[in-house]
Structures are given as C-alpha cells and as structure tokens.
Design an enzyme around this catalytic site. Structure first.
Site, PDB file in Angstrom:
ATOM      1  N   ASP A 426      14.995  30.405 -25.806  1.00  0.00           N
ATOM      2  CA  ASP A 426      16.291  29.893 -25.619  1.00  0.00           C
ATOM      3  C   ASP A 426      17.137  31.233 -25.989  1.00  0.00           C
ATOM      4  O   ASP A 426      16.516  32.168 -26.267  1.00  0.00           O
ATOM      5  CB  ASP A 426      16.965  28.701 -26.766  1.00  0.00           C
ATOM      6  CG  ASP A 426      18.354  28.506 -26.355  1.00  0.00           C
ATOM      7  OD1 ASP A 426      18.635  28.405 -25.499  1.00  0.00           O
ATOM      8  OD2 ASP A 426      18.990  28.314 -27.616  1.00  0.00           O
ATOM      9  N   THR A 428      20.997  31.507 -26.881  1.00  0.00           N
ATOM     10  CA  THR A 428      22.103  31.485 -27.912  1.00  0.00           C
ATOM     11  C   THR A 428      21.315  30.702 -29.438  1.00  0.00           C
ATOM     12  O   THR A 428      20.751  29.746 -29.358  1.00  0.00           O
ATOM     13  CB  THR A 428      23.205  30.294 -27.310  1.00  0.00           C
ATOM     14  OG1 THR A 428      23.615  30.877 -26.067  1.00  0.00           O
ATOM     15  CG2 THR A 428      24.393  30.343 -28.384  1.00  0.00           C
ATOM     16  N   GLU A 718      33.223  25.789 -31.233  1.00  0.00           N
ATOM     17  CA  GLU A 718      34.431  24.906 -31.751  1.00  0.00           C
ATOM     18  C   GLU A 718      35.031  25.599 -32.828  1.00  0.00           C
ATOM     19  O   GLU A 718      36.398  25.754 -32.842  1.00  0.00           O
ATOM     20  CB  GLU A 718      33.985  23.532 -32.019  1.00  0.00           C
ATOM     21  CG  GLU A 718      33.554  22.681 -30.756  1.00  0.00           C
ATOM     22  CD  GLU A 718      33.497  21.265 -31.213  1.00  0.00           C
ATOM     23  OE1 GLU A 718      33.419  20.975 -32.316  1.00  0.00           O
ATOM     24  OE2 GLU A 718      33.506  20.251 -30.229  1.00  0.00           O
ATOM     25  N   PHE A 760      31.247  15.946 -25.542  1.00  0.00           N
ATOM     26  CA  PHE A 760      29.919  16.763 -24.462  1.00  0.00           C
ATOM     27  C   PHE A 760      28.652  16.152 -24.342  1.00  0.00           C
ATOM     28  O   PHE A 760      28.231  15.357 -25.097  1.00  0.00           O
ATOM     29  CB  PHE A 760      29.732  17.980 -25.325  1.00  0.00           C
ATOM     30  CG  PHE A 760      28.967  18.954 -24.625  1.00  0.00           C
ATOM     31  CD1 PHE A 760      29.766  19.740 -23.525  1.00  0.00           C
ATOM     32  CD2 PHE A 760      27.575  18.960 -24.658  1.00  0.00           C
ATOM     33  CE1 PHE A 760      28.975  20.564 -22.821  1.00  0.00           C
ATOM     34  CE2 PHE A 760      26.679  19.825 -23.997  1.00  0.00           C
ATOM     35  CZ  PHE A 760      27.285  20.713 -23.009  1.00  0.00           C
ATOM     36  N   LYS A 784      37.650  20.649 -21.847  1.00  0.00           N
ATOM     37  CA  LYS A 784      36.964  22.249 -21.765  1.00  0.00           C
ATOM     38  C   LYS A 784      35.384  22.084 -21.770  1.00  0.00           C
ATOM     39  O   LYS A 784      35.007  20.868 -21.883  1.00  0.00           O
ATOM     40  CB  LYS A 784      37.238  22.699 -23.101  1.00  0.00           C
ATOM     41  CG  LYS A 784      36.443  22.179 -24.527  1.00  0.00           C
ATOM     42  CD  LYS A 784      36.646  22.899 -25.619  1.00  0.00           C
ATOM     43  CE  LYS A 784      35.821  22.246 -26.962  1.00  0.00           C
ATOM     44  NZ  LYS A 784      35.838  22.737 -28.068  1.00  0.00           N
ATOM     45  N   LEU A 965      13.012  38.316 -12.338  1.00  0.00           N
ATOM     46  CA  LEU A 965      13.660  37.059 -11.604  1.00  0.00           C
ATOM     47  C   LEU A 965      14.765  36.626 -12.409  1.00  0.00           C
ATOM     48  O   LEU A 965      14.562  36.263 -13.458  1.00  0.00           O
ATOM     49  CB  LEU A 965      12.574  36.234 -11.175  1.00  0.00           C
ATOM     50  CG  LEU A 965      13.066  35.228 -10.339  1.00  0.00           C
ATOM     51  CD1 LEU A 965      13.627  35.171  -8.925  1.00  0.00           C
ATOM     52  CD2 LEU A 965      11.970  33.779 -10.462  1.00  0.00           C
ATOM     53  N   GLY A 969      20.400  27.216 -12.431  1.00  0.00           N
ATOM     54  CA  GLY A 969      19.881  25.913 -12.455  1.00  0.00           C
ATOM     55  C   GLY A 969      19.633  25.290 -11.289  1.00  0.00           C
ATOM     56  O   GLY A 969      18.784  24.524 -11.011  1.00  0.00           O
ATOM     57  N   ASP A1024      16.437  26.575 -31.148  1.00  0.00           N
ATOM     58  CA  ASP A1024      17.215  26.256 -32.467  1.00  0.00           C
ATOM     59  C   ASP A1024      17.855  25.338 -32.412  1.00  0.00           C
ATOM     60  O   ASP A1024      18.634  24.750 -33.324  1.00  0.00           O
ATOM     61  CB  ASP A1024      18.182  27.779 -32.754  1.00  0.00           C
ATOM     62  CG  ASP A1024      19.470  27.733 -31.864  1.00  0.00           C
ATOM     63  OD1 ASP A1024      20.616  27.881 -32.371  1.00  0.00           O
ATOM     64  OD2 ASP A1024      19.176  27.612 -30.693  1.00  0.00           O
TER      65      ASP A1024
END
Length: 1347
Positions: A426, A428, A718, A760, A784, A965, A969, A1024
């Site tokens: 991942d 972030t 946030e 979300f 948002k 590459l 998505g 994470d």
C-alpha cells in the site's frame, strides 16, 4: 406476499363469491403468512424484554445462546479420547502407532513390543501435556470472564441486581458505568449524556484505542432523565448472529408507533469498554458465543509454508524408499529360504518361503521405521519458536516511539520470509507517514498556494522540530512536558484523553507550531497551518467593519464560506478538551437566519458589535478560554464570545429535531445567541459592561492558554482538513448527534442542524452530510471525496460553474504532480419536497434488514447528484524515513515491488519517484483504457513497446528491465478478467515494477491472488489500514503496519511491524537466516535417519535377511530420539551462514532463498546418496576388521554405533557455518550421553533386552584398541568425500554466499575494500539503461522531493 387487505381487489367488482369461499381464502392466506413468518424467524432474531408476556417470543428467546462462554477444547472425561483423536489426524502419528501395534503381533515382531512404542508415546505425551496446559489457561480465563459481575434489571425486585456474566440472557436490560466492560452485544437504550451519546473503546476487540461513538436508538424519549425499564416494551427484530463487526441490521418497533432502523452505531459490542459516559443501559440481543467478539475469535492463524510443502513431498519419497528396502529384504529372505535344503541350524517349519517373505516385509517395516523422522515435526516447531523469539527481540526492529517491536502472529511460516519474490505494498501509511499537512487549496477556481505555510514547515523542520515530531505516538498527543489523563465521572484509572501542554509561553515565529494541542491524527505538523494572505483577506470581509464585499465578490465569498463549512462539518471528528469529555455542547437558541452576506454586515454595523475577528491575537476571548466555557459542566448558562459568562442567557425553547426528520420550520434554523441576558431586540448598552466583566476573567483564562480543542479523527485527512478550517476561523467547537457547533468568521458560533451522515464507502469513494444551512435555512448536502468521482458528479449549470470545474481540474493535476493527496469538495441545495421524497426512501433503506447495505448505497448515490463544485484541497503526506533505501535494497535482492494505491495516477507516480521505485532513466508505460477491447489492444502495444525499448532482450522474468507499468483502476478491472489475465501477467513480468492506481480493496486482493496462483511465486503483502486486510490475507506472507489507521491490518497479518524500513532487515536478514537454518536442519534429519537405518539394512545381507539387528533395541530406539536430536535444534536456531551486516550491504545474497538453493530436489537426493555412502563405510569397515573373529552380534554392533554417532555429529559440524561454545558443549554432551548410557546399560542390564544378554559387552569392546582404531578410520573415510566436495566447490565454483563468508574473515579495512569492489562488479554486470525520458504523457516528472 399477498395480504388479506388485498382480497377485495383480488375479487374484483363483479365477484359473487360466497362468504364461505372468502373465509376459506382468508384462512389459507393466514396459514401462508404463518409459514412465512416461521421462515423469517430462521433468518431474523426477535428480542423483547425478558419479562415479556408473549409466550412465543419468550420461548424463542430461551432458545438463544446463553452468555456463558467456553473456549476450552476438553472436559475431564473427553480429554484423553479427544486429544488422541486430534493427534491421530497427523499421518506421522498414525504411521508410528500402526508400527507399534504391529510389533505386538508375534509372527512379525522385531524386538520387544514395549520398547517399540516408546518414541510415539513420548511424542504424543509431550503434545498432550502442551495441549492440556493451554486448555487449562483457557479454562481459567473463561472462569474469570464468566464470573464478572454486571447490573441486570430484575422485574421481581423492580431494581438492578448484580449477576454474573454467565447468567445474562438475551432480552435482559443491563446497566453499565464508566470504564466497565460490556458483557454482551446490546442495543443502546439510554445514556446519561443529554444527547444520547455513549463512547466505547474497542481495543480489546480490534486493537484500536481511539474512542468510538455510539448513539441511543432514535425516538426513545428518556434521555437526560432516569430510564424506567418498566416503560420499555418495544420489539427488536434484527439479523442473526454474524462476525461482521461493522454491520448491524434491524429495526425497533415501538408500541403504536412506526419502525426505527437499527445500525452499528446503536450496538454496544461485547469486550468493549465504556468510556467518558457515566451510565448506559442496553438490552441484550446477542449473548455468549453468538456475540460478534466470539464469532471473530477464530484462534491463531495457520498457514503452510513452501518449505513444509516440500518437506511433505520428501517424506513421501522416504516412505517409498522404506517400502523398497523392505521389499528387497522380503524378496531376499524368500530366495535365501528357498536355497536352503534341510539346514541343521533351522528350526523345522512348514511356512512357505513366500509367506515367510510376506511376514518379513512387515518385520522390516518395524526394524526400519526410523527412516521416517518421527521427531522432525516436533523439532521444526521448537526451532520456529526459537527463531520467532530472536526476531521479536531484535533491537534493530524495535520502535522506541511506539514501544513496539516485531509481532509474529503466524508461528509456522518464518522461513517463507526468506523466499519472497513479489512484494505488494500500500502507499498511504505504509510508504508514507499518513500524517497529513494541509498545504494548499483551490476555491471557486482560484488557487491559493500557501507559500508561507510551506516556508514555515521548512524552517520548523530545519530547527530540528521535525525530528521531534517523530516521537509522537498515535495516542500521546505529542506531549513534551506532561501527560494528563482524565475521564468523566470515573473513579477508576482510565487513559481516555491524552493531552499536551506547551513547553513554554514565549512567543516565536513558530509559536503556532509549538502551542497547538493535537488530538488523534493531529500532530504538531497537522495543526500548524499558516493561512494564505489572499484567502485571508477575502474571508476577513465577513468580520471587517470597514470593508464591504463587492457584488461580484459575493458569489466567490459565498463559495469560500461553504467550502470551509464543508471542511468543518463533513467529517466524523470527535471534539473534546484536555480536561473535559467529548461532545458536551449546550443546546443553542433560535434566532432569525441571515439571508445574505450583506445582511450579516448590516447586522454588525447596526448593533456596533465587536466583530468575531479572524486573527487570534485580536480575539477578546482566546480559544482556550472558549473551550473551557464550552466544555464546562454543571453550568446552566451557555457561554458565547463577548458575553458575560456569569449572566444566564434567556433562550427560546424549541424542540430538538430528530435525525432524519425534517423540521417544521425550515426557515428558522438554530444558532447561538450572541447577546447575554436577552434576545436580539434588547438594549445593547450592557455590552460594554459585559466586556468589562469579561476582562476580569481573562487573567485566569491565561492560565489555561495551553488548553485547546482536541480533535480525534478516524483518518489523518479529516484531522488535517479540520485544522485547516480552524486556521481560517471556521472552528469545529462541538458535535452532537443532531447538531454541530461551528465558529464562523463574522458571526461567532453557529449551531448547524445535522440531518444525516452518509459515511465514506469504498465503492462511492466519498462521504456526505445533510444539514440545515445556518444562514439560509435550506437543506444542503456537503460532499467530499476522491477528485475523479466528485468531478464526474459536478454539474456545470452556467459559465461560472464550468470555469470553476475547468480551473479546479487544472489545479488538481498540478497538485498531483507535486505528490499531494487531492480531495474535492462540493455541495447541493435541495428543495424541501425533493428532500422529503428522498428521506422517505432513505428511511425505508435504514429500516430494512435484507440488502440494507445495497439500499443505503443506492440511496446515497441518488442524493449525491448534480453537485456544485466548491473547490479542492492538496494535502502532503511525507515518506517514512529510509523508505527509498529499503525499496532499493529489496529490488537489488530480486524482489519485484508493486504499489497498489487508491490515489491519483500522478500522485502515485510522484511518490514512486521519491521512494526510488521509479528511476529517472525508467520508461513509464501508462495503461488507461475505457473498454475491454481497448485494454486488450493497449496491453499488446505495451509489450511491443517493451521489446523496442529493450531491443527484444527482455525475458519474461527479467527484473533488470527499465520499464515500469502504471495502470489505473478501470483498466485493472479489465485486465483482471479471465481473457486478459495472461497478456497482463506477461506484460508485468517484463516490467521492473508495477503501480496500480485508483485500486479498490477487492482489486488489491485479486491482483495478489492472480500473481500468486498463475506465476507460482512467493508473495508478500504489506499495508496499514482496513482496506489492506483482504490483500494481506491473500498473500503467502501478510505484514501489517501498526500505523495511523487502527489495527485491522495488524490483526489480520502474519507479522506486524511499526515502520516500513524494518521490512529490510526482517526479510533480507531474518528471512534468509530462518530459511537457510530450517532447510539445512530438515536435510540433516533426513540424512541422519537414512544413514543410521541403512546400517540395519546392510546387516540383512549377512544374516539371511532375517530381520535381525546388530544392536540392542534400547540403543536403536534412543539413537535418533535422544543421542542425536539436540544439536540440530541449536543449529536450527543459532546458525549464521553470513552476518547481518553483510546481508544488508549485499542484498542480492537474498536470491539464494528465492531460488531455494538450500533445499532443492537435487540437494535432497545428493544428501540421501551421501547417507548411503557413509552407511556403507560405517558398516563394512567394522565388518572387515572383525571378519573371522568370534565376537557376538552386539559386540559387532558396538563399533558401528560408535562410528555412526561420531560421523553424524561431525557431519553437522562440516555443514554448519557457526561453531560457538554452545555448539561445542552440546556436541560433547551428546557423545558423553551416548557412552554413559551404553556403559551403564552394559553394566547393569542383564535381562533388559530379552532373549539376548548385553551384559558387559560395551565395557569389553571399549577396552580394546581395535575399537578406537575402527571408529577413527571409519569416521575419516566416511566424511572425507563430503569435505573434499565442499572444498572443491568452494574453491573452483564458489557461490556468492561462500564469497561473502570468505570476505568476512578479512580484516576490517580489507573487508570494506572488498565490499566496495564487489558492488562495483555487480553494477558493471548490469545492463546499461538507455537514456530514456519519462513517458511523454508526463514530461514534468523528472525530480521529486520527498516532503
């Protein structure tokens, strides 16, 4: 289903049916309804208070599971049979039990039956004792839990009584106080909080320490007063028990009222802890093993390692070898008997030679049983425990900030760490800090770069404060001076609010940076936002008494205000103060709304009120003192800026609008009063007096200057956005389930009615809130989310909107090129009729049990259309330390690194450059398609492009390719379809790395599974957050990072680390060691068993294949079980072929594990052949030495056993790379133990080995010099080929590992010079990359700076 009320419609106007037929039809329909109701009860649960008079419901509730939990496996009576049954599931145990039983058959037994069962009895007894000990620990834990006490309402005594947890039943009303653990899953009916809010800590459930908010069921009107259980008679219908912690579907039906939907926010889960709430009352819906906590208690994770799968195959080869040896012996025995004609030494027997050969086959199975290593599986478990101990205690993998090291959650795949070929990461929170800083924004098409904010951060880090920021923990609020912990009305110790005090009161350039008090996800960095001057000037028109916005600026300022209101309101941030609980917000009063900015200006000028200033230095009431007043408990008056806090405010009482119900007066929103002691029309002469009175308090408020609002957010994004809005004066002051208190420049605190929160969702990639606008009274939707999603939903109503969208997109592209995380903000104003129509369908979705998630998703998507784009934000997320070095080392080790992220393509590419995943000379291959056909064509084109770039030289598995590459998505969805999987994998195999952008959690797991299954490679996934769980569980090895997004990834992982940089040593060092040690130990076990068993096999050639042995049965059994089993365990834990420093300096040494060089099929068969050779030497040299003598059978076996012991132990010394005093001591102990046992056995045992007599044999043999000569010569000749082979290979064809071992023996100066030369040689061997620029679509991506 057709109801009874539909009968007239069914009959039709002209129907002449008789009453009898109609009654029959009614009866039939009622019967159908009853059958359907019974079917529904199978899928649903009905819960009413335990004292209900409904016998059917009462009987149904009694059938539900009780709250007593039992996690033990065994009872007193079931332990022996159940444990034996479980152990006999292992093939090895069944095999040895069968041989032990076979030895009790007289016609085929080889030696004393009692002795033959000793090994299996020992192994199974040790396992049984371990299982019993673990079960006793579970039993004690169960007793402790079941005997906990809680308050349950007793209808007979009309009060709450103490009961054990085990006695709680479904339908009981339970009362809990602060810091008490929840005994069962309960629907929240009452909270001491006036807003019906309760806070729980779920650390016992999912490891997360941030508090979760739970809400009392809507329309229960007993909040703020004493809850009367007698008055509660509602009926709950909910889904059956399941293990989904984040889902709860059902409804509550009030007597004579409608249904109210139940959600996960209404459910208190077992094992969680009540925090910051004095009292809560709930009704039990799931108890005992039906609770979600117990449903998720699946025990430790178990995976089969690649080495274990290889081991099982070789065990089968050993079985085949055993059967072959037994078959040869049986055939030899039959032939030998057939050749004898009335031999005088044979006892007359009528058994046919063929039948005798059949009997001997089974006898030889017993004699040669040791060929299957019974102790190997137990030894492997012991070695892995030792390896895990040293991994978890490695100080280089310890994080002093979080006070955590490596957690090994899967105990049986340590060696897989040394064979990783693909790594899926991942971005972030894994590669980056996941600690966000608001950097810049664009509002209404105007970009605000926040240059001073960037300069301030650079200076802050240059002063060394940036390093200090690394010492912040997730929950410690970056305290530099003191850490205070307080909890509301809790006498017990509780860590619920960790706060920070300022280090000093001296003002400096970076005073804001040092004096902010961050909450969860709110480090000093996140709080420090220096406003952009241009944006600040525009917002200041709201509070300036001089400046008045021009007509053409009004629309822009309205956009700006809505933009910051959206940032402030559209979140789930929890507000608290350092010394007071969360959400204590007084109910505001009603006043007339302001319809426009001009009305706001006119109002201020008319009243001559002090404006609500923007600058903190101009504020008459500092934020700390405001916080103190807002969160003060026990005061009837509500405090607002510029008011005398001691003067009560007369409020206009208005009913609280329940969530989801439109107000009857939409044009009259609620907002706090700005004047003390009255309404707006009162005389304002008292204002000055109030200001004077307030001035007396400012001195005492200065003492609390360090006390500010704490924001606890579910995500760092946030927190960063709320802090940014706060920097511009739009401060989130408090939150209740129905209202949000916000301070806005020019107006002071405003109370915004919160109608709905649409959280979300990974499918929608956005969240929304539905509110009543505080200034216009309209129903407004603030949204948002991901920029690509919001931009698609944005509507260009006029030229201004189209220009805003066009400019915003341009700014978003710029942000992405700088590596910023982008987020779009939009709004939608709804008409009342439109809102009511949507609300009706939304309430239906909320009260549905079946397909609730799909209905809610559809409802949210129906609302979030035709949005008005307000602006976008750019947030910086710094790389973690040593991430580039770690990725570079992993790629040098031959590991292909893929990054799977949900971020924009440009952002992901920028981060990939910063972490050296992409080099400046790499060729980017962009895959962005809108259809399956286009995807197929582009995959083919990209393969041709790679061949052109590499001049056709890139092989399918070429890791040195300069192509990377990048796929989005949508294209990834097409590539994962069955028809395109092969070309997609072929393309990725020719690339050095792959970056998947805008990928969903499902796509992440699909990519991992595709690569793992199709390419047959070892995969590792690291993440994470909760969105990485499926990917982590899909990979061969899953690693979770205990970062900023909770502990879901850690809870689902095999290993857990706190920083990405630790992956380097975990894989390259510990992974290499674990694999090499375990592979060598397994080969050694096969070697020593085959070598010793072959001695018995060769003896059959000189004893007529009679199944006899030349050693006593005790030595035969204990030789592999005791005498030679301890040294390999120590070598399996402590052996080091290469030091950690060299493995880190030369990552490509890791490739030996990827290629399984330590345990190849050829290596296995060479080891078996060597064992055959050594057994030949060990048998026939003593045979030749004692040929023609009159020694007995056991005397002949004595030098053979002694030689075999020395050969086996010294063979391990040759194969090992580390010899310390521990190894030497254990080797010496094994030799002494063997001779002590045999001598003692020879001296004391006369009838121990009936019918033979071993008395005095060993003492006599050891007294002869020939014994030692035979043992010495046999040992040398047996080991000489192994030594010569090693010397030849290490000299003529040394592997990289051998070269590294030789290099480590040099002096320090020579070592470093050799290391430098080695690197230069390796670099020279790599193909020179072509000087290619980045893909033409991205000419700007050349150099990137890790923020």
């Amino acid at each position: 289903m057709l109801g009874i009320e539909k009968l007239p419609e069914l009959a039709g106007p002209g129907s002449s049916r008789s009453k009898r037929s109609r009654a029959a039809m009614i009866q039939s329909l009622e019967l159908d309804q009853g059958v359907l109701a019974k079917d529904l009860t199978k899928n649903r649960r009905i819960v009413m208070p335990s004292w209900t008079e409904d016998e059917e419901v009462k009987e149904l509730q009694q059938s539900y599971c009780r709250n007593k939990v039992r996690t033990t496996k065994y009872t007193f009576l079931s332990f022996i049979p159940k444990n034996l049954f479980e152990q006999l599931h292992r093939f090895a145990n069944v095999y040895f039990v069968f041989l032990g039983a076979l030895n009790f058959v007289p016609i085929v037994n080889a030696f004393q039956p009692e002795i033959s069962i000793i090994p299996i009895v020992c192994v199974m007894s040790i396992t049984a004792v371990k299982d019993l000990w673990e079960d006793q620990r579970r039993r004690k834990s169960d007793q402790k839990v079941n005997n906990c006490l809680c308050d349950v309402y007793d209808r007979k005594h009309l009060r709450y009584v103490e009961r054990r947890w085990a006695e709680v039943c479904v339908g009981d009303l339970v009362r809990l106080c602060c810091n008490e653990i929840i005994p069962a899953d309960m629907v929240l009916l009452h909270s001491s909080d006036s807003n019906g809010v309760c806070h729980i800590e779920t650390a016992n459930l999912d490891g997360e320490t941030n508090l979760k908010q739970r809400q009392v069921v809507r329309d229960l009107s007993q909040q703020g007063s004493e809850f009367i259980p007698e008055n509660y008679s509602s009926r709950i219908e909910c889904e059956n028990p399941n293990n989904d912690l984040r889902r709860f579907r059902g409804f509550m039906e009030h007597p004579g009222k409608g249904r109210v939907g139940l959600h996960s926010e209404n459910l208190l889960l077992r094992s969680c802890t009540v925090r910051n709430t004095e009292t809560v009352i709930g009704i039990v819906v799931y108890a005992g093993h039906e609770t979600k906590a117990m449903q998720n208690n699946s025990g430790p994770r178990y995976k089969r390692s690649k080495l274990e799968r290889r081991l099982n195959m070789d065990v089968l080869w050993s079985v085949a070898l055993l059967l072959l040896m037994c078959l040869i012996s049986a055939v030899g025995h039959g032939v030998w008997l057939s050749g004898l004609q009335n031999a005088i030494f044979m006892i007359p027997d009528d058994t046919h030679p063929a039948l005798a050969a059949f009997y001997l086959f089974w006898t030889m199975i017993i004699v040669l049983q040791v060929l299957i290593p019974i102790s190997l599986y137990v030894s492997i478990e012991i070695v892995k425990l030792g390896q895990i101990y040293f991994i978890q205690n490695d100080l280089n993998l310890y994080n002093p900030v979080l006070d955590t090291g490596v957690q090994c959650r899967a105990l049986n795949i340590t060696e897989d760490l040394g064979q990783i070929q693909y790594l899926f990461s991942d971005k972030t929170g894994t590669l980056t800090e996941n600690r966000m800083l608001f950097r810049r924004c664009t509002v209404a098409g105007t970009e605000y770069p926040h240059h001073e904010n960037a300069i301030s951060l650079e200076q802050y880090e240059a002063q060394g404060c940036g390093d200090a920021d690394h010492s912040l923990t997730l929950r410690s609020r970056a305290s530099k001076k003191s850490l205070s912990c307080k909890s509301l009305s809790c006498n017990r110790s509780s860590v619920s609010l960790n706060t920070l005090t300022a280090e000093s009161d001296t003002h400096s350039v970076h005073d804001t940076l040092h004096r902010h008090t961050p909450g969860a996800f709110s480090s000093t960095m996140e709080c420090a936002v220096v406003p952009d001057p241009q944006l600040h000037v525009k917002l200041s028109t709201l509070s300036s008494p001089i400046r008045s916005p021009l007509q053409q600026d009004a629309a822009e300022i309205s956009h700006i205000l809505d933009f910051f209101l959206a940032l402030t309101v559209c979140n789930t941030v929890v507000v608290s103060s350092p010394t007071q609980p969360r959400h204590v917000v007084q109910m505001p009063v009603v006043r007339t709304p302001l319809r426009s900015l001009e009305e706001m200006k006119a109002m201020f000028q008319k009243l001559s009120l002090p404006r609500f200033p923007y600058s903190p230095s101009q504020n008459t009431d500092t934020p700390p003192s405001l916080t103190k007043k807002l969160f003060a408990r026990g005061r009837s008056a509500t405090y607002f800026p510029n008011c005398n806090p001691q003067t009560p405010i007369k409020t206009l009482q208005s009913p609280i609008t329940p969530s989801g119900t439109p107000t009857s007066t939409p044009s009259t929103p609620v907002t706090p009063a700005l004047l003390p002691s009255g309404a707006w029309g009162e005389d304002v002469d008292n204002i000055q007096k109030d200001k004077d009175n307030f001035a007396d308090e400012t001195e005492s408020d200065d003492e609390d200057e360090a006390e500010e609002l704490l924001y606890e957010a579910e995500s760092p994004d946030e927190a960063a956005l709320v802090q940014a809005a706060k920097a511009y004066g739009c401060t989130l002051l408090g939150r209740s389930p129905e209202q949000v208190l916000v301070a806005v420049p020019g107006t002071g605190p405003l109370s915004i009615t919160l109608l709905h929160i649409l959280p979300f969702h990974s499918a929608r990639k956005r969240m929304s809130v539905v509110v009543r606008h505080p200034l216009t009274g309209e129903v407004v939707v603030y949204t948002k989310g991901a920029d690509n999603v919001i931009m698609e939903l944005a509507e260009a109503e006029d030229g201004f909107s189209r220009e805003v969208i066009k400019r915003t997109q341009k700014h978003l592209d710029q942000y992405a090129r700088e590596g910023l995380r982008t987020l779009c903000v939009a709004k939608k104003v709804m008409e009342e009729q439109e809102y009511k129509a949507w609300l009706k369908r939304h309430e239906y979705a909320e009260t549905s049990i079946e397909n609730r998630e799909e209905l809610l998703l559809e409802s949210a998507e129906r609302l979030e259309t035709n949005l008005t784009l307000l602006g976008a934000t750019g947030i910086v997320d710094r790389l973690q330390e040593e991430v580039p070095e770690t990725i570079e080392a992993l790629q040098e080790a031959g590991i292909k690194v893929w990054v799977l992220t949900g971020d924009k393509q440009e952002t992901a590419i920028n981060i990939a450059f910063a972490c050296k995943l992409i080099r400046p000379t790499d060729h980017l291959l962009m895959a962005n398609c809108d259809s399956k056909e286009a995807c197929e064509a582009q995959l083919h084109e990209l393969q041709l492009e790679i061949k052109q770039v590499t001049n056709g030289g890139a092989s399918k598995d070429d890791c040195s390719s300069d192509c990377v590459l990048v796929i989005d998505g949508r294209t990834l969805d097409y590539a994962l379809q069955k028809e395109l999987q092969e070309p997609f994998l072929e393309l990725t195999c020719r690339c050095r790395s792959v970056i998947c952008c805008r990928s969903t959690p499902l796509q992440k797991s699909q990519v991992v599974r595709l690569v793992r299954d199709k390419l047959k490679v070892m995969t590792l996934a690291i993440g994470d957050g909760a969105n990485d769980v499926s990917m982590i569980q899909m990979a061969d090895v899953g690693i979770g990072i205990s970062g900023q997004e909770g502990m879901q990834a850690v809870m689902s992982s095999d290993f857990a680390i706190s920083r990405f940089k630790f992956l380097r040593k975990l894989i390259l060092v510990h992974g290499h060691w674990c694999y090499t040690r375990l592979a060598n130990m397994i080969l050694y076990f096969f070697y020593k068993n085959v070598m010793y068993v072959n001695l018995l096999f060769w003896y059959q050639f000189v004893c007529g294949f009679s199944g006899s042995v030349m050693t006593n049965s005790w030595v035969l059994i204990f030789f592999n079980l005791l005498f030679t089993s301890i040294p390999p365990l120590i070598y399996g834990v402590l052996d080091k072929d290469v030091s950690a420093e060299t493995l880190l300096e030369l990552p490509h040494l890791y490739e030996s594990g990827q290629k399984s060089q330590a345990y190849l099929p050829s290596t296995f068969w060479l080891t078996i052949l060597d064992a055959f050779y050594q057994s030949l030497v060990c048998f026939f040299i003593p045979y030749a030495a004692y040929a023609g003598s009159d020694i007995g059978v056991f005397s002949f076996g004595s030098p053979i056993n002694g030689s075999a012991l020395l050969i086996i132990l010294l063979h391990q010394v040759i194969e090992s790379r580390t010899v310390t005093w521990i190894h030497a001591t254990l080797l010496l102990f094994s030799v002494l133990f063997y001779y002590a046992f045999t001598l003692l056995f020879s001296i004391t045992c006369v009838t121990c080995n009936s019918p033979t007599n071993p008395y005095g044999i060993e003492t006599k043999m050891m007294s002869e010099p020939l014994y030692y000569l035979v043992c010495g010569l046999t040992t040398v000749l047996a080991l000489l080929p192994r030594i010569l082979f090693r010397a030849f290979c290490n000299t003529i064809f040394p592997s990289d590992l051998v070269k590294a071992q030789k290099m480590e023996r040099l002096s320090a100066q020579d070592y470093f010079s050799s290391l430098k030369k080695w690197r230069e040689n390796k670099a020279a061997q790599k193909p020179v990359p072509q000087n290619l620029s980045v893909n033409a679509d991205m000419p700007h991506l050349t150099d990137c700076i890790a923020e």
